[in-house]
Design a protein around this motif. Structure first.
Motif, mmCIF file in Angstrom:
data_model
loop_
_atom_site.group_PDB
_atom_site.id
_atom_site.type_symbol
_atom_site.label_atom_id
_atom_site.label_comp_id
_atom_site.label_asym_id
_atom_site.label_seq_id
_atom_site.Cartn_x
_atom_site.Cartn_y
_atom_site.Cartn_z
ATOM 1 N N GLN A 126 0.825 -1.199 0.000
ATOM 2 C CA GLN A 126 0.000 0.000 0.000
ATOM 3 C C GLN A 126 0.871 1.265 0.000
ATOM 4 O OE1 GLN A 126 -2.354 0.423 3.643
ATOM 5 N NE2 GLN A 126 -4.187 0.454 2.418
ATOM 6 N N LEU A 130 1.374 4.160 -2.952
ATOM 7 C CA LEU A 130 0.978 5.548 -2.696
ATOM 8 C C LEU A 130 2.090 6.511 -3.109
ATOM 9 C CD1 LEU A 130 -1.280 7.319 -1.405
ATOM 10 C CD2 LEU A 130 -0.048 7.142 0.740
ATOM 11 N N TYR A 131 3.350 6.124 -2.793
ATOM 12 C CA TYR A 131 4.443 7.045 -3.083
ATOM 13 C C TYR A 131 4.966 6.918 -4.508
ATOM 14 C CZ TYR A 131 4.441 8.123 1.854
ATOM 15 O OH TYR A 131 4.061 8.534 3.102
ATOM 16 N N PRO A 134 1.556 8.134 -8.305
ATOM 17 C CA PRO A 134 0.527 9.174 -8.106
ATOM 18 C C PRO A 134 -0.557 9.155 -9.180
ATOM 19 C CG PRO A 134 2.637 10.143 -8.772
ATOM 20 C CD PRO A 134 2.907 8.713 -8.435
ATOM 21 N N LEU A 136 -2.273 6.856 -9.965
ATOM 22 C CA LEU A 136 -3.405 6.044 -9.485
ATOM 23 C C LEU A 136 -4.477 6.907 -8.819
ATOM 24 C CD1 LEU A 136 -1.732 2.847 -8.007
ATOM 25 C CD2 LEU A 136 -2.870 3.129 -10.204
ATOM 26 N N LEU A 137 -4.207 8.190 -8.627
ATOM 27 C CA LEU A 137 -5.244 9.084 -8.101
ATOM 28 C C LEU A 137 -6.279 9.422 -9.166
ATOM 29 C CD1 LEU A 137 -2.945 11.543 -6.150
ATOM 30 C CD2 LEU A 137 -4.617 10.007 -5.122
ATOM 31 N N LEU A 138 -5.881 9.308 -10.423
ATOM 32 C CA LEU A 138 -6.803 9.678 -11.509
ATOM 33 C C LEU A 138 -7.812 8.566 -11.743
ATOM 34 C CD1 LEU A 138 -4.159 11.278 -13.870
ATOM 35 C CD2 LEU A 138 -5.602 12.381 -12.138
ATOM 36 N N GLN A 139 -8.875 8.918 -12.409
ATOM 37 C CA GLN A 139 -9.959 7.959 -12.624
ATOM 38 C C GLN A 139 -9.479 6.757 -13.441
ATOM 39 O OE1 GLN A 139 -13.509 9.718 -14.154
ATOM 40 N NE2 GLN A 139 -14.735 7.952 -13.602
ATOM 41 N N LYS A 141 -10.513 2.647 -15.103
ATOM 42 C CA LYS A 141 -11.575 2.023 -15.891
ATOM 43 C C LYS A 141 -12.775 1.686 -15.002
ATOM 44 C CE LYS A 141 -9.160 1.099 -19.778
ATOM 45 N NZ LYS A 141 -9.550 1.662 -21.066
ATOM 46 N N ALA A 333 -18.516 4.835 -13.036
ATOM 47 C CA ALA A 333 -17.166 4.786 -12.476
ATOM 48 C C ALA A 333 -17.042 3.550 -11.591
ATOM 49 C CB ALA A 333 -16.903 6.047 -11.647
ATOM 50 N N SER A 334 -15.813 3.085 -11.421
ATOM 51 C CA SER A 334 -15.586 1.940 -10.546
ATOM 52 C C SER A 334 -15.950 2.307 -9.105
ATOM 53 C CB SER A 334 -14.123 1.524 -10.608
ATOM 54 O OG SER A 334 -13.855 0.534 -9.630
ATOM 55 N N SER A 337 -11.592 1.858 -4.827
ATOM 56 C CA SER A 337 -10.459 2.776 -4.940
ATOM 57 C C SER A 337 -9.305 2.081 -5.644
ATOM 58 C CB SER A 337 -10.026 3.223 -3.544
ATOM 59 O OG SER A 337 -10.994 4.069 -2.989
ATOM 60 N N ARG A 338 -8.617 2.847 -6.484
ATOM 61 C CA ARG A 338 -7.567 2.231 -7.294
ATOM 62 C C ARG A 338 -6.375 1.780 -6.468
ATOM 63 N NH1 ARG A 338 -6.021 5.448 -12.434
ATOM 64 N NH2 ARG A 338 -5.062 3.485 -13.032
ATOM 65 N N PHE A 339 -6.047 2.506 -5.395
ATOM 66 C CA PHE A 339 -4.926 2.066 -4.572
ATOM 67 C C PHE A 339 -5.231 0.702 -3.962
ATOM 68 C CE2 PHE A 339 -3.740 6.631 -4.420
ATOM 69 C CZ PHE A 339 -2.452 6.474 -4.905
ATOM 70 N N GLU A 340 -6.475 0.480 -3.604
ATOM 71 C CA GLU A 340 -6.839 -0.797 -3.028
ATOM 72 C C GLU A 340 -6.836 -1.902 -4.109
ATOM 73 O OE1 GLU A 340 -10.517 -0.865 -0.562
ATOM 74 O OE2 GLU A 340 -8.972 -0.944 0.984
#
Lengths: 461, 461
Positions: A126, A130-131, A134, A136-139, A141, A333-334, A337-340
Motif C-alpha cells: 500500500q 501511494l508514493y 501518483p 493512481l489518483l486519476l480515474q 476504468k 465509475a468503478s 479505490s484504485r490504490f486498493e
C-alpha cells in the motif's frame, strides 16, 4: 431599523465579513429585514460596527451575489424577496446513539479472524504504491484496473478453473453491488436456493423481480424442481451451499448447465463464496469452467479470504451479457479505490495471496477440528455435526428440541447463532438445526463457547 | 481400457493425487471413460503408475465426492453419468487490448492535479490505522462507520450549512452508487437540468424511470417550467450548475423548496459537487440547510477534493426517506473499505482536510487566472469567458463558429474538450460554447494549450 451592534465577535476565528454576512442573511431569511427595506450605507454601518468599509462591502457583495440584496445604482442596497420555506425544528448535529450488540461468543457465519490478516505485506505494498504511482489518483476504468483484472483472470483460472478474458471481469465494491447491477439484465424471474442467502431475496425484491425458491437436497438445488418453474435465471452456491454446506456434485452441475442451455435467455449466477476454505480435498472447479463462458455469471469476493471490511468482489460475465452490461453501465465509475485494487493486484501477483490462503486454511482447519471435538465432548451422541468439509461454519442437529427455543436460549447465553429455519421459506419441523461459525472464535473461546451452548441446550431437555 | 501411464509428472509442483484427479475427471468429462465403466483397482493402478495406493485412494475419494465416480461395496469404483454441457471454443486468458486515448492537453471537466494530493499525511494515517486498529477488518455499519458520519455531519454543517444527524448520512462508493439506490424510492418521474450531467440521465434510465429535462437559465433550473411537469423529484446542482457554472441565488432556492413542499411525495436531490472550489467569496450554504431536513437529499463527493480514484461519496437523507431507505437497504454492506473511511475521518478530524482545501483553492485559483489570461491573450475579444467563480472548468463562447466543428478541430489538435450541446437536450444554434477544464493542466501547459485551441479555432474562421 434593525439594531446591528453586538452581532460581531472580534475574538472569533470566523472573518468579520463572514460574521456580518451570516447575521444579515439570517435576518433576511427570518423576516427581520423585510423585502424592499433599504440597507444602511456601507460607511454608516462600518462606523456603527467599528469595522472597515471594505469588510461591509465584501459582505454586501456576497449577499448580492447570492440574491439576498440587490444593488440599485445611485441609491444603495435593498432587501430582495426571499420566499420562506416551511421550517421545522432545527436538529442537533450530535450523534444519536446507534444500537450495537456485544456478543460473548460470536458464532456468526460471516466472521473471520483479524489476526490472520497479512498486515505487514499489505501495508508495505500500500505504502509503495501511494508514493510511487501518483497517477493512481486519476480515474480508472469503470470495470476495474486492467492489471487487477488480468491477474484475477490467471488466479481464477488456476485456483477455480474459471476460463475468462480480463474484459469479462468486473471489479466492484461487494457482491451486493455487483448483483444489484446484474439482476435487471437477467429478466424478471430469478430462482433462488431454499434454504439460502436472505440477502439475495432482498436484492431480487429491490430489483422489482420475483424470487422463486427451489428446494435444496443433499446435492444442492433440485434441477428437476427448477425446471418446473418459469425462471429466467438461477442463483446458486455450488462450492458450498449456504447454509447447508452441501457441495454440488458434477452430475448435478451438468444437469444445471443443460437446463440453462435449453433456452437462450437462461443464465446461472454462481456465487463461489467460501470456495477457498475446502479442508479435505481440492475444491471442485467452478461451474463457470465447465461451461466456458456462455451461461454462467461467476461471482467471488475477498470478504473472507482478506477481510469483510475490504470491499472488493469480482464478477465474470459470460459472453452474451458483456454487451448488455456495457450499454447500461459502460459510463459508471468503478466503486473500488484504485490504490486498493492495485494493492490486491500486487498481493496476488507476488504470490502472497496463495501463501496467505494456505496459511488460513491450515489455521481454520485446526480450529474447526478443535471446535468439533469440543462440541462432541459436550453433547456426545445428542448432536449430529455436518459442514466440516468447506467454509467457516458447522451445522449442528439436535433431536427432540425446538429450534427457535434453542436459538433463543443460546442468544440469551451470549452466543451469536442462527437456526436453519431463518434461511428457509418452508419451516422444517423435526428437531433443531443451528449454524455455528468459528471464523472469529479465538482458541481460548472454543471450550467456553461449546459449554455455553450446552448450558442453553440443557435448559430445554 | 484407458492407458493411464504417462499422465503423471513427478517433477511438477502439483501433488500427484491432484494430477491423477485432473486426468481422470477430464477423461470422464470428455467421454474417454464411459458411464458405468469399471475403474482399475487401487492397487493395480498404483503399481501401473509407480505411485502409492494412498495417492490413488485420495484421487478416487475426491472423484467420488464430486460425483465423477461411485463406489459400489465389494465391487470397486464405477464411472457415473455426467451430462455433456454444450462446449464452445476455449478462450485464452490473455488480455484483449483495451482502447485508451492519449491527450496532448487534458481539458476534461473531471480532472484534478495529483501533485496536490497530501501523500505524506494520508499515508501516515493509513499506516497508523492498519497497525493500530485490526478490528477495522471486521464488517462495519452498512451506512458507513459512525465516526466518519459524525465527523462529516460537523464538517458539512460548518462548511456547507448542512443540518443533519449522523444517522441521516450514508457513505457510499461514489455518487452513481448512491443515486442508483436512491432513485427507486423517489417515484417514477425525475426532473433533470437541461443542460446537465449525462450520467444522471443514464441512471434514471437504468432505474426504469422517466427523465424530464427542465431548462436552466441564468439562475439555474427554471422552477416555473419545473412546476409544469409532473415530476416527483428533481435533480439539481445549485452550487455550481453543471455544465453552465451558474450558482442558484437564494430566491430561486426558496422557490424550489416551495415547489417541493407543495406535495408530500416531492423531493429535491442537491448534488453539491465542486462547491469546495468557490474562488471569489464564501460559497452559498447548501439548499439542504435552508430546508432543515424535510425535502432535500444532499449528496457530495470527495472525487475532486481528494482524488477521483478514491471512491467516497456521502448522502444526507431527509427525515421522511430514512425509513424507506432502511427497509430496502438496511441489510446491505457498506461499499467503502473501512480503512479508507477511517483514514478520511482522521484526515478531517485532524484539520488536514480544511488546510488541504484552502491550499487547493489557492493553487487552482491561480491556475484559472493564468489560463484565463492566456485565453484572452490568444483570442482577445473573440471569446467570452465565464465560469471563473466556482469549479474547475471555464466556458468559452465564440461567435460565428460552429460548435461541433470547433470541438472536432480541438480534439484533432490533441485537446480534450467538450461542447455545451453535448450536455443539452435541445441543441443551441448560435455560435459555439465549449467547456475547458484546468484541474489537471500543468503550469507549463497553460500557454501551449491556449495556443493549440487558437490554432483549432483559426482553421474555422
Amino acid at each position: 431599523m434593525l439594531e446591528f451592534t453586538g452581532i460581531l465577535q472580534s475574538e472569533s476565528e470566523v472573518p468579520l465579513y463572514e460574521q456580518l454576512y451570516c447575521s444579515l442573511s439570517a435576518a433576511i431569511q427570518n423576516g427581520e429585514l423585510k423585502q424592499n427595506a433599504k440597507m444602511p450605507g456601507k460607511r454608516t454601518l462600518a462606523e456603527q460596527l467599528g469595522i472597515s468599509v471594505n469588510t461591509v462591502d465584501t459582505a454586501y457583495q456576497l449577499l448580492v451575489a447570492e440574491g439576498y440584496l440587490e444593488s440599485r445604482p445611485r441609491s444603495g442596497f435593498y432587501v430582495m424577496q426571499v420566499e420562506q420555506p416551511i421550517q421545522t425544528v432545527p436538529q442537533s448535529a450530535v450523534a444519536a446513539p446507534e444500537p450495537s450488540v456485544q456478543w460473548k461468543f460470536d458464532l456468526g457465519t460471516g466472521g473471520i479472524d483479524p489476526s490472520l490478516f497479512p498486515f505487514r505485506v499489505w501495508g508495505r505494498i500500500q505504502k509503495e504504491l501511494l508514493y510511487s504511482r501518483p497517477q493512481l489518483l486519476l480515474q480508472g476504468k469503470g470495470q476495474g484496473d486492467v492489471e487487477l483484472r488480468s491477474v484475477l483472470a490467471d488466479h481464477l483460472c488456476q485456483y477455480r478453473g474459471v476460463t475468462c478474458r480480463p474484459d469479462q471481469i468486473v471489479i466492484g465494491a461487494g457482491i451486493e453491488y455487483l448483483l444489484g447491477l446484474l439482476l435487471p439484465i437477467l429478466g424478471s424471474r430469478l430462482a433462488i436456493e431454499d434454504p439460502g442467502y436472505p440477502k439475495v431475496n432482498r436484492l431480487v425484491k429491490n430489483a422489482g423481480m420475483t424470487a422463486l425458491p427451489v428446494p435444496v437436497d443433499e446435492k444442492g438445488i433440485s434441477v428437476q424442481l427448477l425446471a418446473k418453474t418459469d425462471a429466467n435465471a438461477v442463483y446458486v452456491t455450488p462450492s458450498h451451499q449456504f447454509p447447508t454446506g452441501v457441495t454440488m456434485p458434477v452430475g448435478r452441475r451438468s444437469a444445471l448447465l443443460s437446463w440453462a442451455h435449453e433456452k437462450e435467455e437462461r443464465f446461472i449466477i454462481e456465487d463461489d463464496y467460501d470456495s477457498e476454505f475446502r479442508f479435505d480435498l481440492r475444491p471442485l472447479p467452478s461451474l463457470q469452467g465447465m461451461d466456458r463462458g456462455e451461461k454462467v455469471v461467476y461471482i467471488g469476493t475477498f470478504s473472507k479470504s482478506l477481510a469483510p471490511s475490504i470491499r472488493i468482489a469480482c464478477m465474470v460475465l459470460p459472453k452474451p451479457l458483456i454487451q448488455p452490461w456495457k450499454e447500461r453501465y459502460g459510463s459508471y465509475a468503478s466503486t473500488v479505490s484504485r490504490f486498493e485494487q492495485q494493492t490486491l493486484c500486487e498481493f496476488i501477483r507476488q504470490k502472497h495471496f496463495s501463501r496467505h490462503l494456505s496459511r488460513m486454511r491450515n489455521r481454520y482447519r485446526k480450529r474447526m477440528q478443535q471446535f468439533k471435538a469440543a462440541l462432541q465432548n459436550c453433547f456426545g451422541k445428542k448432536v449430529s455435526i455436518s459442514g466440516e468439509h468447506t467454509g467457516l461454519h458447522l451445522l449442528l442437529r439436535f433431536e427432540n428440541v425446538n429450534e427457535q427455543q434453542l436459538v433463543d436460549a443460546a442468544i440469551n447465553n451470549g452466543l451469536r447463532v442462527s437456526g436453519l429455519s431463518q434461511y428457509s421459506c418452508v419451516a422444517h419441523t423435526k428437531g433443531a438445526c443451528i449454524l455455528v461459525g468459528y471464523g472469529c472464535l479465538a482458541e481460548n473461546q472454543i471450550m467456553p463457547a461449546a459449554n455455553a451452548l450446552q448450558q442453553a441446550w440443557k435448559g430445554l431437555v
